[in-house]
Write a protein that holds these residues in place. Structure first.
Motif, PDB file in Angstrom:
ATOM      1  N   ALA A  62       0.502   3.996   1.836  1.00  0.00           N
ATOM      2  CA  ALA A  62       0.181   4.212   0.419  1.00  0.00           C
ATOM      3  C   ALA A  62       0.713   5.558  -0.060  1.00  0.00           C
ATOM      4  O   ALA A  62       1.307   5.663  -1.137  1.00  0.00           O
ATOM      5  CB  ALA A  62      -1.329   4.127   0.202  1.00  0.00           C
ATOM      6  N   GLU A  63       0.498   6.605   0.743  1.00  0.00           N
ATOM      7  CA  GLU A  63       0.999   7.918   0.344  1.00  0.00           C
ATOM      8  C   GLU A  63       2.517   7.958   0.384  1.00  0.00           C
ATOM      9  O   GLU A  63       3.157   8.645  -0.420  1.00  0.00           O
ATOM     10  CB  GLU A  63       0.383   9.011   1.213  1.00  0.00           C
ATOM     11  N   GLN A  64       3.121   7.243   1.322  1.00  0.00           N
ATOM     12  CA  GLN A  64       4.583   7.159   1.338  1.00  0.00           C
ATOM     13  C   GLN A  64       5.104   6.491   0.061  1.00  0.00           C
ATOM     14  O   GLN A  64       6.184   6.836  -0.436  1.00  0.00           O
ATOM     15  CB  GLN A  64       5.056   6.373   2.560  1.00  0.00           C
ATOM     16  N   MET A  65       4.347   5.560  -0.467  1.00  0.00           N
ATOM     17  CA  MET A  65       4.759   4.837  -1.670  1.00  0.00           C
ATOM     18  C   MET A  65       4.397   5.566  -2.969  1.00  0.00           C
ATOM     19  O   MET A  65       4.736   5.102  -4.052  1.00  0.00           O
ATOM     20  CB  MET A  65       4.144   3.438  -1.672  1.00  0.00           C
ATOM     21  N   GLY A  66       3.677   6.699  -2.841  1.00  0.00           N
ATOM     22  CA  GLY A  66       3.379   7.503  -4.019  1.00  0.00           C
ATOM     23  C   GLY A  66       1.940   7.482  -4.488  1.00  0.00           C
ATOM     24  O   GLY A  66       1.612   8.049  -5.536  1.00  0.00           O
TER      25      GLY A  66
END
Length: 438
Positions: free
Chosen positions: A220-224
């Motif tokens: 999720a954090e990789q996706m923003g």
């Protein structure tokens, strides 16, 4: 105010409650003698616990003629906070213990001992620590510039890869994929099925609990997606990215079929060859080396727009005592453990927060082989998905949890009992309430 928070405060203020003493590990009574016996609670029960036990033994050996020793008691992680609170309420808190999370509520309620003066008296060189690790051990909203924890290690989650499975699939471990598409291709190549049943997971996953939750959190954090905004005023920043990450996890089970919900013990499953890629922390290294598992550790691929992985900091903290004269002896012991943590940061856990240890010429050659621990150290560069936030209800946001609000919300998604949209709405509402308490 939440009922749980009221209960925590009441526990600290209600000393001597007999009902609480039943929650303590037994026996707990300190021996009456001229020597000082410091009581230490450790929740480390994986293979890293064996190395930590050696650290405690090393301390006791070094101090056997100096009138001080450490008695370590193992307390389950799931029960740790509750038992610390109960022991403090009964006036029998351990002298010091472990933590991997911020403790603003402990600081606010006076359970943690401030360390600035004690550290100075013990000769602990705070300038040797990374600025980040020291700042993470302070709680300005409740303790100003006071230090309340002593960082012992810095950890990241990275993929451990079964090299026998890699060779069997005709892959080259030195060509480890850098992105999400490549990761899935590797997973598909190493997955084994019996009909429609996955019997060897290309990517080790479980149907509930920690593994799918932390996977979602990283992706999720990789996706923003952000659980909390940078200014700590809002929650669920970029919810569409958070929902896309939920779908990514579901697809591991149902679309790509490289994972199975049937795994319950992820550590055992990977150790017995039931999984090929397992993202986990350095606390597993010692155990897998002992059982001679063929594996290497690689950097977490860039699944989304940016490369991010989970970060965790291990630290020691001192608890409130009825006899304040114990504090300095305890801080002296913690200082010794920190000064002599080379073993811990080369065999037991991750990277050291101390420059003097990282700078040693034998740091990469001592302890566990670099090909199984090096990625945990190098990967700290992009380990920004922190476990807890330094707020009272930070545990509600923790992505490395099997039973908190986040995990319980997402479990319904993994089981197909609620929609992705409904889960995101629940997170927005629940986290919003948690943030309001500061």
């Amino acid at each position: 105010m939440k009922k749980s928070e009221v209960t925590r405060r009441k526990l600290i203020k209600t000393a001597g409650t007999l009902a609480l003493t039943s929650a303590l590990p037994m026996p707990f009574i300190r021996r009456a003698s001229a020597a000082t016996e410091l009581v230490h609670w450790s929740p480390l029960a994986a293979s890293d616990g064996e190395v930590w036990a050696q650290m405690i033994q090393n301390f006791n050996e070094a101090h056997k003629d100096k009138g001080v020793s450490i008695r370590m008691e193992v307390v389950n992680w799931d029960d740790y906070t509750t038992k610390v609170l109960a022991s403090a309420a009964a006036g029998e808190a351990p002298d010091f213990g472990w933590n991997t999370d911020p403790r603003p509520s402990f600081v606010r309620d006076g359970l943690l001992v401030p360390l600035n003066e004690l550290a100075a008296n013990s000769g602990l060189d705070l300038s040797d620590f990374s600025e980040f690790s020291i700042n993470a051990s302070k709680f300005p909203n409740y303790g100003g510039d006071e230090l309340f924890q002593v960082p012992l290690d810095l950890m990241s989650i990275q993929p451990e890869v079964n090299t026998a499975h890699v060779a069997e699939a005709g892959l080259d471990i030195n060509d480890w994929p850098d992105d999400g598409d490549g990761l899935l291709e590797w997973a598909k190549a190493m997955t084994k099925r019996d009909g429609d049943t996955v019997v060897r997971s290309g990517i080790m996953m479980t149907g509930s609990g920690v593994q799918p939750t932390v996977t979602w959190g990283i992706v999720a954090e990789q996706m923003g997606f952000q659980r909390i905004s940078n200014d700590f005023t809002s929650v669920c920043v970029n919810p569409e990215a958070g929902k896309a990450a939920m779908q990514w996890v579901l697809d591991l089970f149902d679309t790509h079929r490289v994972s199975t919900r049937d795994v319950t013990d992820r550590y055992k499953a990977f150790g017995t060859g039931q999984g090929s890629i397992f993202w986990t922390g350095p606390w597993t290294i010692n155990g897998y080396l002992a059982q001679e598992l063929p594996f290497a550790t690689k950097l977490f691929p860039k699944v989304g727009e940016k490369r991010v992985t989970y970060f965790e900091r291990g630290a020691l903290e001192l608890y409130l005592q009825s006899d304040p004269s114990r504090y300095q002896a305890t801080m002296d012991a913690v200082t010794w453990l920190s000064d002599n943590s080379f073993l811990w940061c080369t065999e037991g856990r991750g990277a050291s927060p101390r420059q003097s240890i990282l700078g040693r010429s034998d740091y990469k050659t001592a302890g566990a082989p670099w090909d199984v621990r090096g990625a945990f150290v190098d990967g700290l560069e992009f380990a920004t998905a922190i476990a807890d936030f330094p707020i009272i209800n930070g545990a509600d946001f923790n992505i490395y949890s099997g039973g908190n609000f986040l995990a319980k919300t997402l479990e319904l998604v993994w089981a197909g009992q609620t929609s992705i949209d409904d889960a995101m709405t629940k997170l927005q509402d629940g986290w919003g309430e948690s943030l309001e308490e500061g």
